[in-house]
Design a protein around this motif. Sequence first.
Motif, mmCIF file in Angstrom:
data_model
loop_
_atom_site.group_PDB
_atom_site.id
_atom_site.type_symbol
_atom_site.label_atom_id
_atom_site.label_comp_id
_atom_site.label_asym_id
_atom_site.label_seq_id
_atom_site.Cartn_x
_atom_site.Cartn_y
_atom_site.Cartn_z
ATOM 1 N N SER A 1 36.227 30.244 42.003
ATOM 2 C CA SER A 1 36.290 30.836 43.263
ATOM 3 C C SER A 1 35.853 30.386 44.798
ATOM 4 O O SER A 1 34.179 30.241 44.747
ATOM 5 C CB SER A 1 35.889 32.512 43.121
ATOM 6 N N ALA A 2 35.962 30.561 45.942
ATOM 7 C CA ALA A 2 35.236 30.016 46.906
ATOM 8 C C ALA A 2 34.253 30.628 47.423
ATOM 9 O O ALA A 2 33.312 30.417 47.763
ATOM 10 C CB ALA A 2 36.391 29.853 48.430
ATOM 11 N N VAL A 3 33.705 32.385 46.748
ATOM 12 C CA VAL A 3 32.825 32.921 47.105
ATOM 13 C C VAL A 3 31.781 33.607 46.159
ATOM 14 O O VAL A 3 31.269 33.959 45.899
ATOM 15 C CB VAL A 3 33.607 34.714 48.095
ATOM 16 N N GLY A 4 32.505 32.976 45.186
ATOM 17 C CA GLY A 4 32.015 32.509 43.386
ATOM 18 C C GLY A 4 32.129 33.939 43.136
ATOM 19 O O GLY A 4 32.486 34.072 43.324
ATOM 20 N N LEU A 5 30.904 34.657 42.059
ATOM 21 C CA LEU A 5 31.284 35.255 41.636
ATOM 22 C C LEU A 5 30.375 36.796 42.977
ATOM 23 O O LEU A 5 28.986 37.307 41.596
ATOM 24 C CB LEU A 5 30.327 35.781 40.961
ATOM 25 N N HIS A 6 31.318 37.091 43.360
ATOM 26 C CA HIS A 6 30.792 37.937 44.634
ATOM 27 C C HIS A 6 31.134 39.579 44.811
ATOM 28 O O HIS A 6 32.491 39.097 45.338
ATOM 29 C CB HIS A 6 30.163 37.521 46.154
ATOM 30 N N ALA A 7 30.830 40.503 44.936
ATOM 31 C CA ALA A 7 32.232 41.900 45.075
ATOM 32 C C ALA A 7 33.599 41.902 44.480
ATOM 33 O O ALA A 7 33.506 41.757 43.181
ATOM 34 C CB ALA A 7 32.009 41.783 46.530
ATOM 35 N N ARG A 8 33.786 41.555 45.454
ATOM 36 C CA ARG A 8 35.855 41.550 44.394
ATOM 37 C C ARG A 8 35.653 40.347 42.912
ATOM 38 O O ARG A 8 36.070 41.197 42.101
ATOM 39 C CB ARG A 8 36.682 41.388 45.631
ATOM 40 N N PRO A 9 35.210 39.361 43.333
ATOM 41 C CA PRO A 9 35.781 38.754 42.003
ATOM 42 C C PRO A 9 34.838 38.770 41.251
ATOM 43 O O PRO A 9 34.956 38.716 39.555
ATOM 44 C CB PRO A 9 34.906 37.266 42.507
ATOM 45 N N ALA A 10 33.872 39.294 41.225
ATOM 46 C CA ALA A 10 32.523 40.185 40.088
ATOM 47 C C ALA A 10 33.452 41.292 39.500
ATOM 48 O O ALA A 10 33.402 41.641 37.824
ATOM 49 C CB ALA A 10 31.350 40.248 41.262
ATOM 50 N N ALA A 11 33.666 41.939 40.470
ATOM 51 C CA ALA A 11 34.150 43.521 40.090
ATOM 52 C C ALA A 11 36.006 42.930 39.134
ATOM 53 O O ALA A 11 35.433 43.380 37.843
ATOM 54 C CB ALA A 11 34.837 44.138 41.165
ATOM 55 N N LEU A 12 36.197 42.149 39.148
ATOM 56 C CA LEU A 12 37.372 41.568 38.497
ATOM 57 C C LEU A 12 37.239 41.138 37.500
ATOM 58 O O LEU A 12 37.363 41.187 35.888
ATOM 59 C CB LEU A 12 37.906 40.586 38.947
ATOM 60 N N PHE A 13 36.105 40.202 36.925
ATOM 61 C CA PHE A 13 35.146 40.211 35.908
ATOM 62 C C PHE A 13 34.574 40.570 34.947
ATOM 63 O O PHE A 13 35.723 40.831 34.070
ATOM 64 C CB PHE A 13 34.482 38.222 36.478
ATOM 65 N N VAL A 14 34.119 41.968 35.978
ATOM 66 C CA VAL A 14 33.663 42.516 34.780
ATOM 67 C C VAL A 14 34.439 43.664 34.140
ATOM 68 O O VAL A 14 34.269 44.356 33.334
ATOM 69 C CB VAL A 14 32.391 43.292 35.786
ATOM 70 N N THR A 15 35.245 43.333 35.246
ATOM 71 C CA THR A 15 36.591 44.231 34.323
ATOM 72 C C THR A 15 37.169 44.153 33.514
ATOM 73 O O THR A 15 37.368 44.784 32.872
ATOM 74 C CB THR A 15 37.524 44.632 35.277
ATOM 75 N N ALA A 16 37.019 43.033 33.153
ATOM 76 C CA ALA A 16 37.672 41.900 31.697
ATOM 77 C C ALA A 16 37.286 41.977 30.870
ATOM 78 O O ALA A 16 37.487 41.908 29.948
ATOM 79 C CB ALA A 16 38.266 40.797 32.891
ATOM 80 N N VAL A 17 35.899 41.991 30.826
ATOM 81 C CA VAL A 17 34.548 41.791 30.369
ATOM 82 C C VAL A 17 35.139 42.493 29.320
ATOM 83 O O VAL A 17 34.740 43.419 28.053
ATOM 84 C CB VAL A 17 33.259 41.445 30.602
ATOM 85 N N THR A 18 34.719 44.494 30.328
ATOM 86 C CA THR A 18 34.774 45.906 29.815
ATOM 87 C C THR A 18 36.388 46.102 28.245
ATOM 88 O O THR A 18 35.756 46.780 27.249
ATOM 89 C CB THR A 18 34.940 46.394 30.772
ATOM 90 N N LYS A 19 37.091 45.378 29.049
ATOM 91 C CA LYS A 19 38.483 45.487 28.237
ATOM 92 C C LYS A 19 38.704 44.936 27.084
ATOM 93 O O LYS A 19 39.170 45.396 26.310
ATOM 94 C CB LYS A 19 39.762 45.018 29.235
ATOM 95 N N ILE A 20 37.378 44.104 27.210
ATOM 96 C CA ILE A 20 37.446 42.875 25.958
ATOM 97 C C ILE A 20 36.503 43.763 24.961
ATOM 98 O O ILE A 20 37.370 43.776 23.600
ATOM 99 C CB ILE A 20 36.489 41.709 26.008
#
Length: 85
Positions: free
Chosen positions: A10-29
């Motif tokens: 991600s061009a912005v790393g794990l900041h704000a939106r990309p981090a939220a998407l990642f955490v949501t995916a982790v939580t669903k797992i």
Amino acid sequence: MAERRVVVASAVGLHARPAALFVTAVTKIGLPVTLTRRDGRTADARSILAVVTLDVKCGDEVLLCAHGDDAEAALDRLAELLTHG
């Protein structure tokens, strides 16, 4: 314990939106997953605050670790998410 080393795309790393998407995916797992920077700082990947606080930038390599049934498949999905920005 399953592990994957991943370079964040991600061009912005794990900041704000990309981090939220990642955490949501982790939580669903539904498995405990940790995210570790190269400098050794580690975060619970189910916590948006913990993930954002790691300050992971584009091109940083991180280590994903998961415990439990289907941990390998879970990390494959999470690694895919991080490597495709």
